[in-house]
Design a protein around this motif. Structure first.
Motif, PDB file in Angstrom:
ATOM      1  N   CYS A 181       0.819  -1.219   0.000  1.00 42.30           N
ATOM      2  CA  CYS A 181       0.000   0.000   0.000  1.00 42.30           C
ATOM      3  C   CYS A 181       0.856   1.273   0.000  1.00 42.30           C
ATOM      4  O   CYS A 181       0.320   2.361  -0.133  1.00 42.30           O
ATOM      5  N   GLU A 182       2.168   1.110   0.173  1.00 47.26           N
ATOM      6  CA  GLU A 182       3.137   2.211   0.150  1.00 47.26           C
ATOM      7  C   GLU A 182       2.847   3.278   1.198  1.00 47.26           C
ATOM      8  O   GLU A 182       3.132   4.448   1.004  1.00 47.26           O
ATOM      9  N   ARG A 183       2.302   2.866   2.338  1.00 47.56           N
ATOM     10  CA  ARG A 183       2.066   3.770   3.457  1.00 47.56           C
ATOM     11  C   ARG A 183       3.045   3.450   4.580  1.00 47.56           C
ATOM     12  O   ARG A 183       3.432   2.295   4.758  1.00 47.56           O
ATOM     13  N   PRO A 184       3.413   4.443   5.361  1.00 42.68           N
ATOM     14  CA  PRO A 184       4.298   4.165   6.500  1.00 42.68           C
ATOM     15  C   PRO A 184       3.531   3.498   7.636  1.00 42.68           C
ATOM     16  O   PRO A 184       2.349   3.754   7.832  1.00 42.68           O
ATOM     17  N   PHE A 185       4.215   2.616   8.358  1.00 38.95           N
ATOM     18  CA  PHE A 185       3.633   2.014   9.555  1.00 38.95           C
ATOM     19  C   PHE A 185       4.685   1.983  10.642  1.00 38.95           C
ATOM     20  O   PHE A 185       5.875   1.889  10.374  1.00 38.95           O
ATOM     21  N   ALA A 186       4.238   2.109  11.879  1.00 37.86           N
ATOM     22  CA  ALA A 186       5.135   2.235  13.021  1.00 37.86           C
ATOM     23  C   ALA A 186       5.315   0.907  13.743  1.00 37.86           C
ATOM     24  O   ALA A 186       4.490   0.002  13.646  1.00 37.86           O
ATOM     25  N   TRP A 187       6.395   0.840  14.486  1.00 36.57           N
ATOM     26  CA  TRP A 187       6.724  -0.312  15.324  1.00 36.57           C
ATOM     27  C   TRP A 187       5.592  -0.581  16.302  1.00 36.57           C
ATOM     28  O   TRP A 187       4.950   0.346  16.799  1.00 36.57           O
ATOM     29  N   ARG A 188       5.318  -1.852  16.555  1.00 31.48           N
ATOM     30  CA  ARG A 188       4.318  -2.250  17.550  1.00 31.48           C
ATOM     31  C   ARG A 188       4.988  -3.181  18.556  1.00 31.48           C
ATOM     32  O   ARG A 188       5.922  -3.907  18.214  1.00 31.48           O
ATOM     33  N   LYS A 189       4.471  -3.192  19.753  1.00 27.99           N
ATOM     34  CA  LYS A 189       5.058  -4.017  20.801  1.00 27.99           C
ATOM     35  C   LYS A 189       5.064  -5.498  20.427  1.00 27.99           C
ATOM     36  O   LYS A 189       6.012  -6.220  20.731  1.00 27.99           O
ATOM     37  N   LYS A 190       4.021  -5.959  19.727  1.00 28.79           N
ATOM     38  CA  LYS A 190       3.970  -7.377  19.352  1.00 28.79           C
ATOM     39  C   LYS A 190       5.040  -7.732  18.325  1.00 28.79           C
ATOM     40  O   LYS A 190       5.350  -8.900  18.138  1.00 28.79           O
ATOM     41  N   TRP A 191       5.645  -6.725  17.672  1.00 27.18           N
ATOM     42  CA  TRP A 191       6.716  -6.953  16.718  1.00 27.18           C
ATOM     43  C   TRP A 191       8.098  -6.763  17.338  1.00 27.18           C
ATOM     44  O   TRP A 191       9.101  -6.746  16.632  1.00 27.18           O
ATOM     45  N   ALA A 192       8.186  -6.651  18.647  1.00 29.64           N
ATOM     46  CA  ALA A 192       9.455  -6.363  19.327  1.00 29.64           C
ATOM     47  C   ALA A 192      10.533  -7.401  18.995  1.00 29.64           C
ATOM     48  O   ALA A 192      11.689  -7.050  18.786  1.00 29.64           O
ATOM     49  N   ASP A 193      10.157  -8.678  18.941  1.00 26.20           N
ATOM     50  CA  ASP A 193      11.133  -9.735  18.694  1.00 26.20           C
ATOM     51  C   ASP A 193      11.422  -9.976  17.217  1.00 26.20           C
ATOM     52  O   ASP A 193      12.410 -10.616  16.888  1.00 26.20           O
ATOM     53  N   CYS A 194      10.572  -9.479  16.331  1.00 25.00           N
ATOM     54  CA  CYS A 194      10.739  -9.804  14.907  1.00 25.00           C
ATOM     55  C   CYS A 194      10.645  -8.566  14.001  1.00 25.00           C
ATOM     56  O   CYS A 194      10.280  -8.703  12.836  1.00 25.00           O
ATOM     57  N   TRP A 195      10.979  -7.398  14.502  1.00 24.38           N
ATOM     58  CA  TRP A 195      10.846  -6.161  13.720  1.00 24.38           C
ATOM     59  C   TRP A 195      11.633  -6.222  12.413  1.00 24.38           C
ATOM     60  O   TRP A 195      11.198  -5.719  11.384  1.00 24.38           O
ATOM     61  N   ASP A 196      12.802  -6.857  12.413  1.00 26.67           N
ATOM     62  CA  ASP A 196      13.595  -6.948  11.187  1.00 26.67           C
ATOM     63  C   ASP A 196      12.910  -7.792  10.114  1.00 26.67           C
ATOM     64  O   ASP A 196      13.160  -7.604   8.927  1.00 26.67           O
TER      65      ASP A 196
END
Length: 51
Positions: free
Chosen positions: A18-33
């Motif tokens: 969708c080419e929109r920015p999205f921010a970090w979420r706590k549930k993605w803490a271990d797999c953000w990369d």
């Protein structure tokens, strides 16, 4: 108690579907990369975006 961060201080990525920015979420803490898509809907639509 830990000091809360403002949303503007969080890391962001651009969703390739969708080419929109999205921010970090706590549930993605271990797999953000490994996170590439902003939502389950965009993850399912990834093949349509590459065509």
């Amino acid at each position: 108690m830990a000091k809360q961060r403002s949303k503007s201080d969080l890391p962001t990525k651009i969703c390739p579907v969708c080419e929109r920015p999205f921010a970090w979420r706590k549930k993605w803490a271990d797999c953000w990369d490994d996170v590439k898509y902003c939502s389950e809907r965009c993850r399912r639509r990834r093949t349509q975006a590459s065509s």
